[in-house]
Every structure is written in structure tokens, then in C-alpha cells.
Design a protein around this motif. Structure first.
Motif, PDB file in Angstrom:
ATOM      1  N   VAL A  46       0.849  -1.195   0.000  1.00 10.20           N
ATOM      2  CA  VAL A  46       0.000   0.000   0.000  1.00 10.20           C
ATOM      3  C   VAL A  46       0.883   1.243   0.000  1.00 10.20           C
ATOM      4  N   VAL A  47       0.567   2.174  -0.912  1.00  8.02           N
ATOM      5  CA  VAL A  47       1.363   3.397  -1.009  1.00  8.02           C
ATOM      6  C   VAL A  47       0.597   4.646  -0.588  1.00  8.02           C
ATOM      7  N   GLY A  48      -0.728   4.537  -0.438  1.00  8.35           N
ATOM      8  CA  GLY A  48      -1.507   5.700  -0.031  1.00  8.35           C
ATOM      9  C   GLY A  48      -2.921   5.312   0.329  1.00  8.35           C
ATOM     10  N   TYR A  49      -3.629   6.264   0.902  1.00 12.35           N
ATOM     11  CA  TYR A  49      -5.021   6.019   1.279  1.00 12.35           C
ATOM     12  C   TYR A  49      -5.778   7.335   1.353  1.00 12.35           C
ATOM     13  N   ILE A  50      -7.083   7.234   1.197  1.00 14.42           N
ATOM     14  CA  ILE A  50      -7.978   8.361   1.448  1.00 14.42           C
ATOM     15  C   ILE A  50      -9.250   7.813   2.080  1.00 14.42           C
ATOM     16  N   ARG A  51      -9.900   8.641   2.848  1.00 10.27           N
ATOM     17  CA  ARG A  51     -11.197   8.285   3.430  1.00 10.27           C
ATOM     18  C   ARG A  51     -12.267   8.699   2.431  1.00 10.27           C
ATOM     19  N   THR A  52     -13.277   7.865   2.254  1.00  8.92           N
ATOM     20  CA  THR A  52     -14.367   8.235   1.362  1.00  8.92           C
ATOM     21  C   THR A  52     -15.185   9.357   1.997  1.00  8.92           C
ATOM     22  N   SER A  53     -15.950  10.032   1.193  1.00  6.43           N
ATOM     23  CA  SER A  53     -16.750  11.163   1.644  1.00  6.43           C
ATOM     24  C   SER A  53     -17.758  10.735   2.711  1.00  6.43           C
ATOM     25  N   GLN A  54     -18.077  11.650   3.607  1.00  6.91           N
ATOM     26  CA  GLN A  54     -19.099  11.388   4.618  1.00  6.91           C
ATOM     27  C   GLN A  54     -20.473  11.256   3.991  1.00  6.91           C
ATOM     28  N   ARG A  55     -20.605  11.706   2.756  1.00 10.93           N
ATOM     29  CA  ARG A  55     -21.877  11.603   2.056  1.00 10.93           C
ATOM     30  C   ARG A  55     -22.093  10.223   1.441  1.00 10.93           C
ATOM     31  N   CYS A  56     -21.091   9.371   1.486  1.00 14.46           N
ATOM     32  CA  CYS A  56     -21.243   7.992   1.000  1.00 14.46           C
ATOM     33  C   CYS A  56     -22.015   7.186   2.051  1.00 14.46           C
ATOM     34  N   SER A  57     -22.764   6.203   1.599  1.00 11.94           N
ATOM     35  CA  SER A  57     -23.587   5.416   2.518  1.00 11.94           C
ATOM     36  C   SER A  57     -22.761   4.454   3.368  1.00 11.94           C
ATOM     37  N   ASN A  58     -21.585   4.050   2.895  1.00 14.54           N
ATOM     38  CA  ASN A  58     -20.722   3.116   3.633  1.00 14.54           C
ATOM     39  C   ASN A  58     -19.410   3.807   3.992  1.00 14.54           C
ATOM     40  N   PRO A  59     -19.117   4.024   5.277  1.00 14.34           N
ATOM     41  CA  PRO A  59     -17.827   4.609   5.635  1.00 14.34           C
ATOM     42  C   PRO A  59     -16.702   3.643   5.267  1.00 14.34           C
ATOM     43  N   ALA A  60     -15.707   4.158   4.551  1.00 15.52           N
ATOM     44  CA  ALA A  60     -14.637   3.278   4.063  1.00 15.52           C
ATOM     45  C   ALA A  60     -13.380   4.081   3.767  1.00 15.52           C
ATOM     46  N   PHE A  61     -12.318   3.341   3.474  1.00 14.70           N
ATOM     47  CA  PHE A  61     -11.059   3.914   3.024  1.00 14.70           C
ATOM     48  C   PHE A  61     -10.711   3.315   1.671  1.00 14.70           C
ATOM     49  N   LEU A  62     -10.119   4.120   0.803  1.00 17.36           N
ATOM     50  CA  LEU A  62      -9.593   3.644  -0.462  1.00 17.36           C
ATOM     51  C   LEU A  62      -8.086   3.502  -0.294  1.00 17.36           C
ATOM     52  N   LEU A  63      -7.590   2.300  -0.495  1.00 17.35           N
ATOM     53  CA  LEU A  63      -6.151   2.066  -0.420  1.00 17.35           C
ATOM     54  C   LEU A  63      -5.596   1.997  -1.831  1.00 17.35           C
ATOM     55  N   LYS A  64      -4.507   2.715  -2.086  1.00 16.99           N
ATOM     56  CA  LYS A  64      -3.835   2.654  -3.381  1.00 16.99           C
ATOM     57  C   LYS A  64      -2.632   1.733  -3.249  1.00 16.99           C
ATOM     58  N   THR A  65      -2.557   0.747  -4.138  1.00 18.87           N
ATOM     59  CA  THR A  65      -1.484  -0.236  -4.057  1.00 18.87           C
ATOM     60  C   THR A  65      -0.309   0.159  -4.947  1.00 18.87           C
ATOM     61  N   VAL A  66       0.798  -0.557  -4.767  1.00 17.84           N
ATOM     62  CA  VAL A  66       1.990  -0.344  -5.576  1.00 17.84           C
ATOM     63  C   VAL A  66       1.661  -0.557  -7.051  1.00 17.84           C
ATOM     64  N   ALA A  67       0.763  -1.490  -7.339  1.00 17.39           N
ATOM     65  CA  ALA A  67       0.373  -1.807  -8.714  1.00 17.39           C
ATOM     66  C   ALA A  67      -0.572  -0.762  -9.309  1.00 17.39           C
ATOM     67  N   GLY A  68      -0.983   0.240  -8.520  1.00 10.81           N
ATOM     68  CA  GLY A  68      -1.854   1.293  -9.022  1.00 10.81           C
ATOM     69  C   GLY A  68      -3.336   0.994  -8.860  1.00 10.81           C
ATOM     70  N   ARG A  69      -3.682  -0.091  -8.230  1.00  7.89           N
ATOM     71  CA  ARG A  69      -5.086  -0.436  -7.999  1.00  7.89           C
ATOM     72  C   ARG A  69      -5.618   0.318  -6.783  1.00  7.89           C
ATOM     73  N   GLN A  70      -6.926   0.432  -6.707  1.00  7.38           N
ATOM     74  CA  GLN A  70      -7.573   1.012  -5.539  1.00  7.38           C
ATOM     75  C   GLN A  70      -8.484  -0.041  -4.923  1.00  7.38           C
ATOM     76  N   LEU A  71      -8.333  -0.241  -3.628  1.00  3.99           N
ATOM     77  CA  LEU A  71      -9.138  -1.215  -2.907  1.00  3.99           C
ATOM     78  C   LEU A  71      -9.991  -0.502  -1.879  1.00  3.99           C
ATOM     79  N   CYS A  72     -11.234  -0.896  -1.790  1.00  7.33           N
ATOM     80  CA  CYS A  72     -12.116  -0.367  -0.761  1.00  7.33           C
ATOM     81  C   CYS A  72     -12.019  -1.255   0.472  1.00  7.33           C
ATOM     82  N   VAL A  73     -11.852  -0.610   1.626  1.00 11.11           N
ATOM     83  CA  VAL A  73     -11.741  -1.336   2.888  1.00 11.11           C
ATOM     84  C   VAL A  73     -12.696  -0.677   3.883  1.00 11.11           C
ATOM     85  N   ARG A  74     -13.446  -1.496   4.596  1.00  8.40           N
ATOM     86  CA  ARG A  74     -14.360  -0.963   5.611  1.00  8.40           C
ATOM     87  C   ARG A  74     -13.558  -0.249   6.707  1.00  8.40           C
TER      88      ARG A  74
END
Length: 99
Positions: A46-74
Motif C-alpha cells: 500500500v502506497v496511499g489512502y484516502i477516506r471516502t466522503s461522509q456523504r457515501c452510505s458506507n464509511p470506508a477507506f480507499l487504499l492505493k497499491t503499488v500496482a496502481g489499484r484502488q481497494l475499498c476497505v471498511r
């Protein structure tokens, strides 16, 4: 004659208020999560992360991987705190950790 003008004026005023209120709300969140990674991700991948907006129905974090993918994590994932702490300690002071 004044009743139709008054009705038209009230309708236009209501339309203007509604338009203004909708414009102030903004376009909405850019990214929300609806499916989540359930297995723990290696913190070295994992190289970075952001928190999803408070306006989203599911609180989550987006993790950015070394491969450039984004994963949603609760937000409640027990292994997420370790990854965030690792990234916070890894980044130099003043350097942003966002995607």
C-alpha cells in the motif's frame, strides 16, 4: 390580474431558492465503496489512502497499491489501523499521504 402575477412571482421565487440550494450541495462524492476487500492487505503493498466522503452510505477507506489499484476497505477492518499507522510513519513530515 394581480393574482396571476403574484402566483407566477411566488413560483419563480421558489424555483430560484430550490436551484440555489441544489447548487450549494455540490455534485456529490467522487468515489464511494459498495464492495470491500475482506482479506488483509500487506502494508508493504500500500502506497496511499484516502477516506471516502461522509456523504457515501458506507464509511470506508480507499487504499492505493503499488500496482496502481484502488481497494475499498471498511473503516471497521481491524487490520486497517496498522496500515494507516505504517503509512503515517513512512511519510516524511509535510509530505501528503493522499492518493
Amino acid at each position: 390580474m394581480t393574482a396571476p402575477r403574484l402566483s407566477l412571482s411566488v413560483c419563480l421565487l421558489m424555483l430560484a431558492v430550490i436551484t440555489l440550494a441544489e447548487g450549494m450541495r455540490g455534485a456529490g462524492p467522487k468515489k464511494c465503496c459498495f464492495t470491500f476487500a475482506e482479506k488483509a492487505v500487506s502494508k508493504e503493498k500500500v502506497v496511499g489512502y484516502i477516506r471516502t466522503s461522509q456523504r457515501c452510505s458506507n464509511p470506508a477507506f480507499l487504499l492505493k497499491t503499488v500496482a496502481g489499484r484502488q481497494l475499498c476497505v471498511r473503516s471497521s477492518a481491524p487490520w486497517l489501523k496498522e496500515i494507516i499507522a505504517y503509512l503515517e510513519n513512512k511519510n516524511l513530515p509535510g509530505q501528503a499521504n493522499n492518493l
